[in-house]
Design a protein around this motif. Structure first.
Motif, PDB file in Angstrom:
ATOM      1  N   VAL A   1      67.091  24.160   9.793  1.00 51.53           N
ATOM      2  CA  VAL A   1      65.839  23.994  10.545  1.00 51.53           C
ATOM      3  C   VAL A   1      66.242  23.823  12.000  1.00 51.53           C
ATOM      4  CG1 VAL A   1      63.718  22.667  10.839  1.00 51.53           C
ATOM      5  CG2 VAL A   1      64.757  22.873   8.563  1.00 51.53           C
ATOM      6  N   ALA A   2      65.799  24.741  12.855  1.00 44.61           N
ATOM      7  CA  ALA A   2      66.316  24.722  14.225  1.00 44.61           C
ATOM      8  C   ALA A   2      65.401  25.458  15.186  1.00 44.61           C
ATOM      9  CB  ALA A   2      67.711  25.364  14.258  1.00 44.61           C
ATOM     10  N   ASN A   3      65.469  25.005  16.434  1.00 40.33           N
ATOM     11  CA  ASN A   3      64.897  25.737  17.558  1.00 40.33           C
ATOM     12  C   ASN A   3      66.062  26.517  18.144  1.00 40.33           C
ATOM     13  OD1 ASN A   3      63.657  26.664  19.891  1.00 40.33           O
ATOM     14  ND2 ASN A   3      63.634  24.653  20.890  1.00 40.33           N
ATOM     15  N   LEU A   4      66.259  27.752  17.673  1.00 39.82           N
ATOM     16  CA  LEU A   4      67.454  28.504  18.041  1.00 39.82           C
ATOM     17  C   LEU A   4      67.405  28.956  19.500  1.00 39.82           C
ATOM     18  CD1 LEU A   4      67.996  30.815  14.908  1.00 39.82           C
ATOM     19  CD2 LEU A   4      69.177  28.687  15.489  1.00 39.82           C
ATOM     20  N   PRO A   5      68.543  28.929  20.177  1.00 39.52           N
ATOM     21  CA  PRO A   5      68.590  29.491  21.539  1.00 39.52           C
ATOM     22  C   PRO A   5      68.135  30.946  21.496  1.00 39.52           C
ATOM     23  CG  PRO A   5      70.605  28.289  21.026  1.00 39.52           C
ATOM     24  CD  PRO A   5      69.841  28.414  19.745  1.00 39.52           C
TER      25      PRO A   5
ATOM     26  N   VAL B   1      63.270  28.585  11.283  1.00 43.16           N
ATOM     27  CA  VAL B   1      63.803  28.585  12.645  1.00 43.16           C
ATOM     28  C   VAL B   1      62.728  29.034  13.623  1.00 43.16           C
ATOM     29  CG1 VAL B   1      66.192  28.932  11.944  1.00 43.16           C
ATOM     30  CG2 VAL B   1      64.741  30.920  12.352  1.00 43.16           C
ATOM     31  N   MET B   2      62.798  28.463  14.823  1.00 42.54           N
ATOM     32  CA  MET B   2      61.908  28.868  15.896  1.00 42.54           C
ATOM     33  C   MET B   2      62.655  29.843  16.788  1.00 42.54           C
ATOM     34  SD  MET B   2      59.985  26.702  18.926  1.00 42.54           S
ATOM     35  CE  MET B   2      60.083  25.209  17.971  1.00 42.54           C
TER      36      MET B   2
ATOM     37  N   ARG C   1      57.260  19.944   8.323  1.00 42.19           N
ATOM     38  CA  ARG C   1      56.353  20.201   7.186  1.00 42.19           C
ATOM     39  C   ARG C   1      56.471  21.643   6.722  1.00 42.19           C
ATOM     40  NH1 ARG C   1      52.499  17.306  10.211  1.00 42.19           N
ATOM     41  NH2 ARG C   1      51.492  19.266  10.765  1.00 42.19           N
ATOM     42  N   ALA C   2      56.467  22.568   7.673  1.00 44.82           N
ATOM     43  CA  ALA C   2      56.509  23.990   7.331  1.00 44.82           C
ATOM     44  C   ALA C   2      57.834  24.390   6.694  1.00 44.82           C
ATOM     45  CB  ALA C   2      56.261  24.842   8.576  1.00 44.82           C
ATOM     46  N   ALA C   3      58.882  23.622   6.947  1.00 43.50           N
ATOM     47  CA  ALA C   3      60.192  23.932   6.362  1.00 43.50           C
ATOM     48  C   ALA C   3      60.222  23.684   4.864  1.00 43.50           C
ATOM     49  CB  ALA C   3      61.273  23.110   7.049  1.00 43.50           C
ATOM     50  N   ALA C   4      59.243  22.931   4.351  1.00 46.79           N
ATOM     51  CA  ALA C   4      59.131  22.678   2.905  1.00 46.79           C
ATOM     52  C   ALA C   4      60.440  22.155   2.318  1.00 46.79           C
ATOM     53  CB  ALA C   4      58.686  23.942   2.173  1.00 46.79           C
ATOM     54  N   LEU C   5      60.970  21.129   2.954  1.00 48.22           N
ATOM     55  CA  LEU C   5      62.216  20.524   2.495  1.00 48.22           C
ATOM     56  C   LEU C   5      61.966  19.641   1.282  1.00 48.22           C
ATOM     57  CD1 LEU C   5      63.564  19.531   6.022  1.00 48.22           C
ATOM     58  CD2 LEU C   5      64.341  21.456   4.622  1.00 48.22           C
ATOM     59  N   ASP C   6      62.980  19.459   0.481  1.00 41.08           N
ATOM     60  CA  ASP C   6      62.891  18.627  -0.717  1.00 41.08           C
ATOM     61  C   ASP C   6      62.588  17.184  -0.317  1.00 41.08           C
ATOM     62  OD1 ASP C   6      63.405  17.087  -3.040  1.00 41.08           O
ATOM     63  OD2 ASP C   6      64.806  18.602  -3.773  1.00 41.08           O
ATOM     64  N   GLU C   7      61.578  16.606  -0.940  1.00 40.22           N
ATOM     65  CA  GLU C   7      61.189  15.240  -0.594  1.00 40.22           C
ATOM     66  C   GLU C   7      62.291  14.230  -0.885  1.00 40.22           C
ATOM     67  OE1 GLU C   7      57.503  14.195  -2.386  1.00 40.22           O
ATOM     68  OE2 GLU C   7      56.354  15.731  -1.310  1.00 40.22           O
ATOM     69  N   ALA C   8      63.186  14.570  -1.787  1.00 44.08           N
ATOM     70  CA  ALA C   8      64.291  13.662  -2.102  1.00 44.08           C
ATOM     71  C   ALA C   8      65.331  13.631  -0.992  1.00 44.08           C
ATOM     72  CB  ALA C   8      64.944  14.077  -3.419  1.00 44.08           C
ATOM     73  N   GLY C   9      65.215  14.561  -0.040  1.00 41.29           N
ATOM     74  CA  GLY C   9      66.145  14.617   1.075  1.00 41.29           C
ATOM     75  C   GLY C   9      67.151  15.733   0.925  1.00 41.29           C
ATOM     76  N   GLU C  10      67.405  16.434   2.013  1.00 46.74           N
ATOM     77  CA  GLU C  10      68.386  17.513   2.025  1.00 46.74           C
ATOM     78  C   GLU C  10      69.365  17.297   3.182  1.00 46.74           C
ATOM     79  OE1 GLU C  10      67.287  21.562   1.365  1.00 46.74           O
ATOM     80  OE2 GLU C  10      65.204  21.038   0.888  1.00 46.74           O
ATOM     81  N   THR C  11      70.462  18.021   3.131  1.00 40.41           N
ATOM     82  CA  THR C  11      71.362  18.080   4.280  1.00 40.41           C
ATOM     83  C   THR C  11      70.955  19.292   5.096  1.00 40.41           C
ATOM     84  OG1 THR C  11      73.189  17.054   3.085  1.00 40.41           O
ATOM     85  CG2 THR C  11      73.733  18.295   5.076  1.00 40.41           C
ATOM     86  N   VAL C  12      70.453  19.042   6.281  1.00 43.58           N
ATOM     87  CA  VAL C  12      69.840  20.085   7.108  1.00 43.58           C
ATOM     88  C   VAL C  12      70.762  20.426   8.273  1.00 43.58           C
ATOM     89  CG1 VAL C  12      67.851  20.725   8.518  1.00 43.58           C
ATOM     90  CG2 VAL C  12      67.541  19.269   6.500  1.00 43.58           C
ATOM     91  N   LEU C  13      70.992  21.708   8.461  1.00 44.98           N
ATOM     92  CA  LEU C  13      71.748  22.196   9.602  1.00 44.98           C
ATOM     93  C   LEU C  13      70.779  22.474  10.748  1.00 44.98           C
ATOM     94  CD1 LEU C  13      74.430  23.269  10.815  1.00 44.98           C
ATOM     95  CD2 LEU C  13      73.846  25.499   9.843  1.00 44.98           C
ATOM     96  N   GLU C  14      71.034  21.852  11.886  1.00 43.70           N
ATOM     97  CA  GLU C  14      70.225  22.104  13.084  1.00 43.70           C
ATOM     98  C   GLU C  14      71.142  22.656  14.169  1.00 43.70           C
ATOM     99  OE1 GLU C  14      67.291  19.938  16.356  1.00 43.70           O
ATOM    100  OE2 GLU C  14      68.484  18.694  15.001  1.00 43.70           O
ATOM    101  N   VAL C  15      70.767  23.790  14.724  1.00 44.69           N
ATOM    102  CA  VAL C  15      71.538  24.407  15.805  1.00 44.69           C
ATOM    103  C   VAL C  15      70.794  24.185  17.115  1.00 44.69           C
ATOM    104  CG1 VAL C  15      72.412  26.572  16.749  1.00 44.69           C
ATOM    105  CG2 VAL C  15      72.555  26.135  14.289  1.00 44.69           C
ATOM    106  N   GLY C  16      71.495  23.701  18.119  1.00 47.03           N
ATOM    107  CA  GLY C  16      70.874  23.469  19.421  1.00 47.03           C
ATOM    108  C   GLY C  16      69.910  22.305  19.410  1.00 47.03           C
ATOM    109  N   PRO C  17      70.351  21.112  19.011  1.00 46.00           N
ATOM    110  CA  PRO C  17      69.434  19.964  18.951  1.00 46.00           C
ATOM    111  C   PRO C  17      68.957  19.488  20.312  1.00 46.00           C
ATOM    112  CG  PRO C  17      71.696  19.250  18.595  1.00 46.00           C
ATOM    113  CD  PRO C  17      71.707  20.762  18.581  1.00 46.00           C
TER     114      PRO C  17
END
Length: 293
Positions: free
Chosen positions: A133-137, A160-161, A51-67
């Protein structure tokens, strides 16, 4: 609708504490400090992050590091987004697709897993994501974020966290006691702000540090004739002796006193200030002026 159809069209089930521990046990995974592995076990936290990332409701391509085991990945897929997940751990990278297939069968085709060190990836590996959007190491959060902003011009925004103190440094402005090299370098790429705290008890294992969210919005770098590398060299010199005036701190960067004085004269930057009082625009101006004096 058959039960099978219902299962396929249903939204992702998010990982709770029991799920995370069960997946880890099945894989024989023991979280390591070396790779900064602390797995999120609270579904409400990953929902909050998305929610806090405020991504486009239509959908985005999101890069996540360290899933990791996929807690945040599932929440991103639940929001209707495509996810490119960069994971350095071969075991976790190979297990993630099957976890998504089990917990989010209808969204599995929107996941791409890249087994790599995030510091080594570029467009060839990650494509053109619009958000990160990621929980970064925590041990490599700053260099990873700066690297991604440099190599992926498609990244428009993100959340990022990171460790709470790192979040403070990334979002700090000139004059703040936490303002420094990470703050100024991040400001070259984007407007950065704190986006809230994260408690320790949402992780397994619980870290010994507090965590925080950092949001960024891409913007054009300041106008300057200098390269990014030249501007960053000024920033590093300015903070290498942060108790000295900016003129004294930059003496090693530009040893010729007359040229250095001319740089300050041309830019109008007060040489008596400390580096911590200058913003990215001033650092860019100093680097640009140095090319022509």
């Amino acid at each position: 609708m058959t039960s099978s159809d219902s299962s396929t069209s249903a939204g992702p089930r998010l990982l709770g504490p029991a799920d995370v521990r069960s997946l880890a046990a099945t894989l024989g995974v023991r979280p390591t400090k070396q790779r900064g592995q602390n797995f999120v076990i609270d579904p409400n936290t990953v929902r909050r992050i998305v929610r806090a990332a405020a991504l486009d409701e239509a959908g985005e391509t999101v890069l996540e590091v360290g899933p990791g085991l996929g807690s945040l990945t599932l929440a991103l897929l639940a929001g209707g987004h495509r996810v490119t997940a960069v994971e350095i751990d071969p075991l976790l990278a190979s297990a993630l697709p099957s976890t998504i297939a089990s917990y989010a069968p209808g969204q599995a085709d929107r996941l791409t897993v890249v087994e790599a060190d995030a510091m080594d990836v570029g467009p060839a590996e990650i494509g053109a994501p619009s958000a990160c959007v990621a929980n970064l190491p925590y041990n490599v959060a700053v260099p990873v974020l700066l690297h991604l902003l440099e190599v992926s011009g498609s990244l428009r925004h993100g959340l990022v966290m990171v460790q709470s103190e790192v979040a403070d440094r990334l979002a700090a402005g000139p004059g703040s006691r936490t303002y420094g090299v990470p703050s100024a370098k991040a400001a070259w790429y984007a407007e950065v702000r704190r986006a809230g705290p994260i408690g320790r008890n949402v992780f397994w294992p619980a870290p010994n540090v507090d965590s925080g969210l950092v949001a960024f919005e891409r913007r054009e770098p300041p106008s300057t004739s200098a390269s990014r590398e030249e501007v960053f060299a000024v920033i590093e010199a300015a903070f290498s002796q942060r108790r000295k005036t900016i003129r004294s701190a930059l003496a090693r960067w530009l040893p010729d006193r007359d040229r250095l004085d001319e740089v300050f004269r041309r830019t109008g930057v007060d040489a008596r200030l400390r580096g911590e009082m200058l913003g990215i625009t001033e650092f860019a101006a100093l680097a640009g002026a140095a090319r022509t004096v």
